[in-house]
Each structure stands twice: as structure tokens, then as C-alpha cells.
Design an enzyme around this catalytic site. Sequence first.
Site, PDB file in Angstrom:
ATOM      1  CG  ASN A  84      -1.912  -1.131   1.178  1.00 47.13           C
ATOM      2  OD1 ASN A  84      -2.701  -1.238   0.246  1.00 47.13           O
ATOM      3  ND2 ASN A  84      -1.853  -2.007   2.171  1.00 47.13           N
ATOM      4  CB  SER A 109       4.585   9.437   9.043  1.00 46.24           C
ATOM      5  OG  SER A 109       4.437   9.183  10.427  1.00 46.24           O
ATOM      6  CE1 TYR A 146       2.402   4.959   8.082  1.00 44.92           C
ATOM      7  CE2 TYR A 146       3.379   5.830  10.091  1.00 44.92           C
ATOM      8  CZ  TYR A 146       2.572   5.993   8.986  1.00 44.92           C
ATOM      9  OH  TYR A 146       1.938   7.191   8.778  1.00 44.92           O
ATOM     10  CE  LYS A 150       3.128   7.135   5.335  1.00 52.24           C
ATOM     11  NZ  LYS A 150       2.195   7.528   4.258  1.00 52.24           N
TER      12      LYS A 150
HETATM   13  N1  LIG Z   1      -3.557  10.966  10.800  1.00 50.26           N
HETATM   14  C1  LIG Z   1      -2.310  11.303  11.156  1.00 50.26           C
HETATM   15  O1  LIG Z   1      -2.095  11.888  12.249  1.00 50.26           O
HETATM   16  C2  LIG Z   1      -1.163  10.989  10.247  1.00 50.26           C
HETATM   17  C3  LIG Z   1      -1.336  10.458   8.985  1.00 50.26           C
HETATM   18  N2  LIG Z   1      -0.242  10.252   8.173  1.00 50.26           N
HETATM   19  C4  LIG Z   1      -0.411   9.720   6.824  1.00 50.26           C
HETATM   20  O2  LIG Z   1      -1.464  10.398   6.185  1.00 50.26           O
HETATM   21  C5  LIG Z   1      -2.156   9.488   5.325  1.00 50.26           C
HETATM   22  C6  LIG Z   1      -3.627   9.474   5.684  1.00 50.26           C
HETATM   23  O3  LIG Z   1      -3.737   9.040   7.020  1.00 50.26           O
HETATM   24  P1  LIG Z   1      -5.152   8.963   7.754  1.00 50.26           P
HETATM   25  O4  LIG Z   1      -6.148   9.775   7.008  1.00 50.26           O
HETATM   26  O5  LIG Z   1      -4.917   9.234   9.178  1.00 50.26           O
HETATM   27  O6  LIG Z   1      -5.460   7.430   7.599  1.00 50.26           O
HETATM   28  P2  LIG Z   1      -6.858   6.742   7.279  1.00 50.26           P
HETATM   29  O7  LIG Z   1      -6.681   5.283   7.474  1.00 50.26           O
HETATM   30  O8  LIG Z   1      -7.959   7.444   8.011  1.00 50.26           O
HETATM   31  O9  LIG Z   1      -7.022   7.045   5.730  1.00 50.26           O
HETATM   32  C7  LIG Z   1      -6.249   6.390   4.754  1.00 50.26           C
HETATM   33  C8  LIG Z   1      -7.161   6.120   3.578  1.00 50.26           C
HETATM   34  O10 LIG Z   1      -6.376   5.522   2.556  1.00 50.26           O
HETATM   35  C9  LIG Z   1      -7.144   4.477   1.988  1.00 50.26           C
HETATM   36  N3  LIG Z   1      -6.231   3.486   1.437  1.00 50.26           N
HETATM   37  C10 LIG Z   1      -5.326   2.731   2.111  1.00 50.26           C
HETATM   38  N4  LIG Z   1      -4.676   1.933   1.273  1.00 50.26           N
HETATM   39  C11 LIG Z   1      -5.185   2.181   0.033  1.00 50.26           C
HETATM   40  C12 LIG Z   1      -4.917   1.662  -1.247  1.00 50.26           C
HETATM   41  N5  LIG Z   1      -4.012   0.688  -1.440  1.00 50.26           N
HETATM   42  N6  LIG Z   1      -5.610   2.158  -2.297  1.00 50.26           N
HETATM   43  C13 LIG Z   1      -6.557   3.117  -2.118  1.00 50.26           C
HETATM   44  N7  LIG Z   1      -6.869   3.637  -0.920  1.00 50.26           N
HETATM   45  C14 LIG Z   1      -6.173   3.171   0.143  1.00 50.26           C
HETATM   46  C15 LIG Z   1      -8.000   3.911   3.112  1.00 50.26           C
HETATM   47  O11 LIG Z   1      -9.170   3.281   2.605  1.00 50.26           O
HETATM   48  C16 LIG Z   1      -8.297   5.171   3.927  1.00 50.26           C
HETATM   49  O12 LIG Z   1      -9.528   5.760   3.560  1.00 50.26           O
HETATM   50  C17 LIG Z   1      -1.482   8.136   5.470  1.00 50.26           C
HETATM   51  O13 LIG Z   1      -0.577   7.956   4.416  1.00 50.26           O
HETATM   52  C18 LIG Z   1      -0.759   8.244   6.794  1.00 50.26           C
HETATM   53  O14 LIG Z   1       0.373   7.427   6.818  1.00 50.26           O
HETATM   54  C19 LIG Z   1       1.020  10.553   8.579  1.00 50.26           C
HETATM   55  C20 LIG Z   1       1.245  11.030   9.829  1.00 50.26           C
HETATM   56  C21 LIG Z   1       0.183  11.300  10.770  1.00 50.26           C
HETATM   57  O1  LIG Z   2       2.004   8.467  11.137  1.00 53.92           O
HETATM   58  C1  LIG Z   2       1.164   8.481  12.004  1.00 53.92           C
HETATM   59  O2  LIG Z   2       1.392   9.180  13.142  1.00 53.92           O
HETATM   60  C2  LIG Z   2       0.327   9.582  14.013  1.00 53.92           C
HETATM   61  C3  LIG Z   2       0.933   9.935  15.358  1.00 53.92           C
HETATM   62  O3  LIG Z   2       1.702   8.852  15.793  1.00 53.92           O
HETATM   63  P1  LIG Z   2       1.579   8.236  17.263  1.00 53.92           P
HETATM   64  O4  LIG Z   2       2.822   7.431  17.449  1.00 53.92           O
HETATM   65  O5  LIG Z   2       1.498   9.392  18.212  1.00 53.92           O
HETATM   66  O6  LIG Z   2       0.321   7.417  17.294  1.00 53.92           O
HETATM   67  C4  LIG Z   2      -0.706   8.465  14.125  1.00 53.92           C
HETATM   68  O7  LIG Z   2      -1.792   8.909  14.923  1.00 53.92           O
HETATM   69  C5  LIG Z   2      -1.187   8.112  12.737  1.00 53.92           C
HETATM   70  O8  LIG Z   2      -2.152   7.087  12.772  1.00 53.92           O
HETATM   71  C6  LIG Z   2      -0.014   7.628  11.911  1.00 53.92           C
HETATM   72  O9  LIG Z   2      -0.442   7.446  10.568  1.00 53.92           O
END
Ligand SMILES: NC(=O)C1=CN([C@@H]2O[C@H](COP(=O)(O)OP(=O)(O)OC[C@H]3O[C@@H](n4cnc5c(N)ncnc54)[C@H](O)[C@@H]3O)[C@@H](O)[C@H]2O)C=CC1
Ligand SMILES: O=C1O[C@H](COP(=O)(O)O)[C@@H](O)[C@H](O)[C@H]1O
Length: 249
Positions: A84, A109, A146, A150
Site C-alpha cells: 500500500n 510521517s 511503517y 514513508k
Molecule cells: N492521521 C495522522 O495523524 C497521520 C497520517 N499520516 C499519513 O497520512 C495518510 C492518511 O492518514 P489517515 O487519514 O490518518 O489514515 P486513514 O486510514 O484514516 O485514511 C487512509 C485512507 O487511505 C485508503 N487506502 C489505504 N490503502 C489504500 C490503497 N491501497 N488504495 C486506495 N486507498 C487506500 C484507506 O481506505 C483510507 O480511507 C497516510 O498515508 C498516513 O500514513 C502521517 C502522519 C500522521
Molecule cells: O504516522 C502516524 O502518526 C500519528 C501519530 O503517531 P503516534 O505514534 O502518536 O500514534 C498516528 O496517529 C497516525 O495514525 C499515523 O499514521
Amino acid sequence: MAQSVLLTGAAGRVGEAILGGLADDYEWRLLDRDPPTEDYPGEFVVADITEDETIREAMEGIDVVLHLAGDPRKTAPWDSVLTNNIDGTQTVFEAAVDAGVEKVAFASSNHAVGHYETDERTPEMYRADDDYLLDGTEQPRPGNLYGVSKVAGESLGRYYHDEYGISVVNVRIGNLTENHPPIDYERGQAMWLSYRDCAHLFDRCIQADYDYEIVYGISDNDRKYYSIERAKEVLGYEPQDNSAAHNDD
Ligand SMILES: NC(=O)C1=CN([C@@H]2O[C@H](COP(=O)(O)OP(=O)(O)OC[C@H]3O[C@@H](n4cnc5c(N)ncnc54)[C@H](O)[C@@H]3O)[C@@H](O)[C@H]2O)C=CC1
Ligand SMILES: O=C1O[C@H](COP(=O)(O)O)[C@@H](O)[C@H](O)[C@H]1O
């Protein structure tokens, strides 16, 4: 005419924050392997980012890609991040370059640099009176597989920028939560990213001019161990939130 923006991972939390702030500002093409559960702006493509032909079709007429799709779990197993996060990101970059997309903003991330948080530095580095700062020029030090995925995504961006000239910004997102920073979690408060700062930051990723960049995506928290100076300088990021403002909530 508004720019056309492809948002991968649109059904997730970061996508929700971005669309919450910017739904009316762009021509959106949203993409996720999960169909939407709520109203959404623009067209919605239900697809997996590893599906080469579908991703190529989704790139047609797109100016900017915000690439969020991937497995966001810090405990994600290798087979999932390999498919992914790494394979999927390569598919997105390849299709973007072939379609003549101008810019890609990649959701990297904090976990790309998680191993700077050593036993000697923590928990002091999470506190406002500690001056330890990462600024994006340091070597990656992923804290888990993970995080490795990234770093691989950032490296794919480096390659596609250097080889084909596409503009790439890697946003090392901290900890996105809605309304309120994480409670009883110093680390999370230090790298808090509010929903409105998230939308503004990715808006700047769409609007600004850059070559290849790594920036940290956090709010202007008093506690911080990630510098936001590069995001301010290159993107014009002007965050409005600070986790310290919620201390008494
Ligand atoms: N939420 C956070 O605090 C952080 C998020 N990120 C990054 O931001 C991005 C989004 O994270 P979130 O919205 O929190 O996660 P999330 O899990 O809520 O959203 C990710 C979305 O990507 C879709 N997805 C996953 N694999 C897929 C694939 N192979 N093809 C199509 N769709 C796919 C899922 O269905 C989901 O809707 C991720 O790449 C995550 O690593 C990075 C650091 C912190
Ligand atoms: O990359 C990500 O980081 C956030 C924050 O990390 P954490 O170690 O404080 O949980 C995480 O919430 C998020 O799911 C992840 O995609």
C-alpha cells in the site's frame, strides 16, 4: 479556472480535514479503495492505488496530487506497507509524471524520524523548555517498518523529481486530531496538527512553488521538536493553532 486536484485516501481522516477546509476551492477528484460514506465534493473514484491502469485514468487532467492513501498504522506489517505505501506510491508517481501533473504532495510521517526520540532525549524533548529541533535536513531514522515505508515514499519523490522535474513536497505529518490535541500525551501534544492547520498546509502545498521539499506538518505548538520554519518559508504556511492553548480544557 480552479486547479484540478486528485486526493488519494480521500475517505480517511487527513482527507476529511483537507476537504473540511478546502471543499469549495478546487475541482476535486477523490480516490479511495473504500467508497464514501458521506457527501463529498467532485467525482469519487473507488480504486486501489496499486491498480496501474485505473490510477493512470484518474490522473487525466489533474494539476496537483495530494497523495494520502496508504496504511497509516505504526504497527503495520511489512507486507501491507510494501503493497500500500511503497508499491502504491510508486504507481501514483509514475502515473503523475506520465500525465504531466505539476506537483505531488506526499503524506509522510513523524515515524520517518522516530528513532531520534532516544531514551536520553525523551521525554524532555517533548517539552516547551527544551530546544531540540528536527528541521527536515537530518537523515531519516524510521522508528518502525511503517516509518521505513514513508522514507521510501520520500525517496520515490526524490527520484521522480530529479529524473522528471515534477515538484514534490513531503509533509511529515505529526498527530492530527479534531478539535482538541491528544490528552495526557506529551509527544502527541508536541506534534499536534489541528484540522484547520492541516487544510491550510495542504492548500499551501497546492498553491506554492517548490522543487523537492521535506517539511513538518504540525501546528504552532509551544512544545515542539519539529521545526515549521521550512514550511513557512517555502510554502507560506501560517498555522493558527497551538496545543498549549488547550492546556486548561
Ligand atoms: N492521521 C495522522 O495523524 C497521520 C497520517 N499520516 C499519513 O497520512 C495518510 C492518511 O492518514 P489517515 O487519514 O490518518 O489514515 P486513514 O486510514 O484514516 O485514511 C487512509 C485512507 O487511505 C485508503 N487506502 C489505504 N490503502 C489504500 C490503497 N491501497 N488504495 C486506495 N486507498 C487506500 C484507506 O481506505 C483510507 O480511507 C497516510 O498515508 C498516513 O500514513 C502521517 C502522519 C500522521
Ligand atoms: O504516522 C502516524 O502518526 C500519528 C501519530 O503517531 P503516534 O505514534 O502518536 O500514534 C498516528 O496517529 C497516525 O495514525 C499515523 O499514521
